[in-house]
Design a protein around this motif. Structure first.
Motif, PDB file in Angstrom:
ATOM      1  N   HIS A 126       0.410  -1.120   0.130  1.00  0.00           N
ATOM      2  CA  HIS A 126      -0.484  -0.500   0.061  1.00  0.00           C
ATOM      3  C   HIS A 126       0.847   1.197   0.294  1.00  0.00           C
ATOM      4  CE1 HIS A 126      -3.988  -2.238  -0.122  1.00  0.00           C
ATOM      5  NE2 HIS A 126      -3.729  -2.571   1.266  1.00  0.00           N
ATOM      6  N   ARG A 127       1.639   1.246   0.640  1.00  0.00           N
ATOM      7  CA  ARG A 127       2.878   2.484   0.995  1.00  0.00           C
ATOM      8  C   ARG A 127       3.880   2.705  -0.436  1.00  0.00           C
ATOM      9  NH1 ARG A 127       7.895   2.342   4.980  1.00  0.00           N
ATOM     10  NH2 ARG A 127       9.268   4.390   4.111  1.00  0.00           N
ATOM     11  N   SER A 129       2.032   1.855  -3.333  1.00  0.00           N
ATOM     12  CA  SER A 129       0.707   2.535  -4.544  1.00  0.00           C
ATOM     13  C   SER A 129       0.154   4.146  -3.341  1.00  0.00           C
ATOM     14  CB  SER A 129      -0.556   1.415  -3.798  1.00  0.00           C
ATOM     15  OG  SER A 129      -1.107   2.386  -4.596  1.00  0.00           O
ATOM     16  N   ASP A 130       0.761   3.964  -3.132  1.00  0.00           N
ATOM     17  CA  ASP A 130       1.107   5.641  -2.035  1.00  0.00           C
ATOM     18  C   ASP A 130       1.864   6.716  -3.012  1.00  0.00           C
ATOM     19  OD1 ASP A 130      -1.865   5.138  -0.739  1.00  0.00           O
ATOM     20  OD2 ASP A 130      -1.000   4.760   1.229  1.00  0.00           O
ATOM     21  N   THR A 132       3.905   5.593  -5.700  1.00  0.00           N
ATOM     22  CA  THR A 132       3.229   5.812  -6.991  1.00  0.00           C
ATOM     23  C   THR A 132       2.226   7.092  -7.347  1.00  0.00           C
ATOM     24  OG1 THR A 132       4.354   3.631  -7.351  1.00  0.00           O
ATOM     25  CG2 THR A 132       3.205   4.746  -9.046  1.00  0.00           C
ATOM     26  N   SER A 133       1.126   7.243  -6.382  1.00  0.00           N
ATOM     27  CA  SER A 133      -0.098   7.358  -6.796  1.00  0.00           C
ATOM     28  C   SER A 133       0.224   9.748  -6.512  1.00  0.00           C
ATOM     29  CB  SER A 133      -0.779   7.291  -5.865  1.00  0.00           C
ATOM     30  OG  SER A 133      -1.359   6.559  -6.488  1.00  0.00           O
ATOM     31  N   ASN A 134       1.480   9.772  -5.828  1.00  0.00           N
ATOM     32  CA  ASN A 134       2.211  10.845  -5.022  1.00  0.00           C
ATOM     33  C   ASN A 134       2.101  11.264  -6.189  1.00  0.00           C
ATOM     34  OD1 ASN A 134      -0.061  10.487  -2.827  1.00  0.00           O
ATOM     35  ND2 ASN A 134       2.128  10.251  -1.642  1.00  0.00           N
ATOM     36  N   LEU A 136       2.614  10.176  -9.690  1.00  0.00           N
ATOM     37  CA  LEU A 136       2.166  11.120 -10.884  1.00  0.00           C
ATOM     38  C   LEU A 136       0.768  11.892 -10.556  1.00  0.00           C
ATOM     39  CD1 LEU A 136       0.256   6.944 -11.737  1.00  0.00           C
ATOM     40  CD2 LEU A 136       1.903   8.382 -12.773  1.00  0.00           C
ATOM     41  N   THR A 137       0.302  11.907  -9.280  1.00  0.00           N
ATOM     42  CA  THR A 137      -0.577  13.174  -9.163  1.00  0.00           C
ATOM     43  C   THR A 137       0.041  14.909  -9.120  1.00  0.00           C
ATOM     44  OG1 THR A 137      -2.222  12.300  -7.881  1.00  0.00           O
ATOM     45  CG2 THR A 137      -1.600  14.623  -7.343  1.00  0.00           C
ATOM     46  N   SER A 139       3.163  14.782 -11.198  1.00  0.00           N
ATOM     47  CA  SER A 139       3.143  14.675 -12.667  1.00  0.00           C
ATOM     48  C   SER A 139       2.082  15.638 -13.410  1.00  0.00           C
ATOM     49  CB  SER A 139       3.981  13.936 -13.385  1.00  0.00           C
ATOM     50  OG  SER A 139       4.248  13.717 -14.449  1.00  0.00           O
ATOM     51  N   ARG A 140       1.349  15.156 -12.693  1.00  0.00           N
ATOM     52  CA  ARG A 140      -0.128  15.598 -13.335  1.00  0.00           C
ATOM     53  C   ARG A 140      -0.313  17.686 -13.098  1.00  0.00           C
ATOM     54  NH1 ARG A 140      -3.401  12.492 -11.355  1.00  0.00           N
ATOM     55  NH2 ARG A 140      -3.160  10.489 -12.554  1.00  0.00           N
TER      56      ARG A 140
END
Length: 146
Positions: A126-127, A129-130, A132-134, A136-137, A139-140
């Motif tokens: 989960h860590r 995944s978090d 990676t999501s951060n 990507l966010t 970068s956006r």
């Protein structure tokens, strides 16, 4: 008449030569320094600053190039720090998962320890995944601001 033409020609040559020397000192040399500075920036050398002390028509351009150099240098430092921190944040859970899996493969664990290790592995996944999501966010958001 011929003497006047010769004197006029020599005077024109002298004044032309003086003008060429003056223009090379005050116009061509500063322009060459600016072009060299831009070349160094383009090659990734942000440490060399152009001389702003000299009174020249290029002073505003030189000042802007030095500001650009400073900002690029700061940006390079931020990027380097980000990569170092990101690598560390990714490596830590991966090493933890790897170590726990190695322990579990030995097969001499109680059921309670296996469940405990699986829970830790789940948390680490989960860590990751978090993280990676951060990224990507981030970068956006960065692309939106550009």
């Amino acid at each position: 008449m011929l003497l006047t033409t010769v004197i006029f020609g020599i005077t024109a040559i002298i004044f032309g030569s003086i003008f060429a020397v003056i223009s090379s000192i005050f116009f061509v040399k500063p322009m060459g320094e600016v072009v060299d500075g831009i070349g160094r920036l383009a090659s990734g050398d942000y440490s060399n600053k152009l001389n702003e002390d000299r009174k020249s028509f290029m002073r505003p351009v030189v000042s802007s190039i030095n500001k650009l150099s400073l900002e690029l240098e700061k940006n390079e430092l931020v990027n380097s720090d980000f990569i170092n921190n990101f690598s560390h944040e990714m490596k830590t859970p991966i090493n933890s998962i790897n170590g726990l899996i190695s322990l579990m493969k030995k097969g001499n664990l109680t059921k309670a320890k296996q469940v405990e290790y699986l829970n830790i592995i789940e948390e680490e996944v989960h860590r990751l995944s978090d993280i990676t999501s951060n990224v990507l966010t981030l970068s956006r958001l960065e692309n939106q601001s550009i």
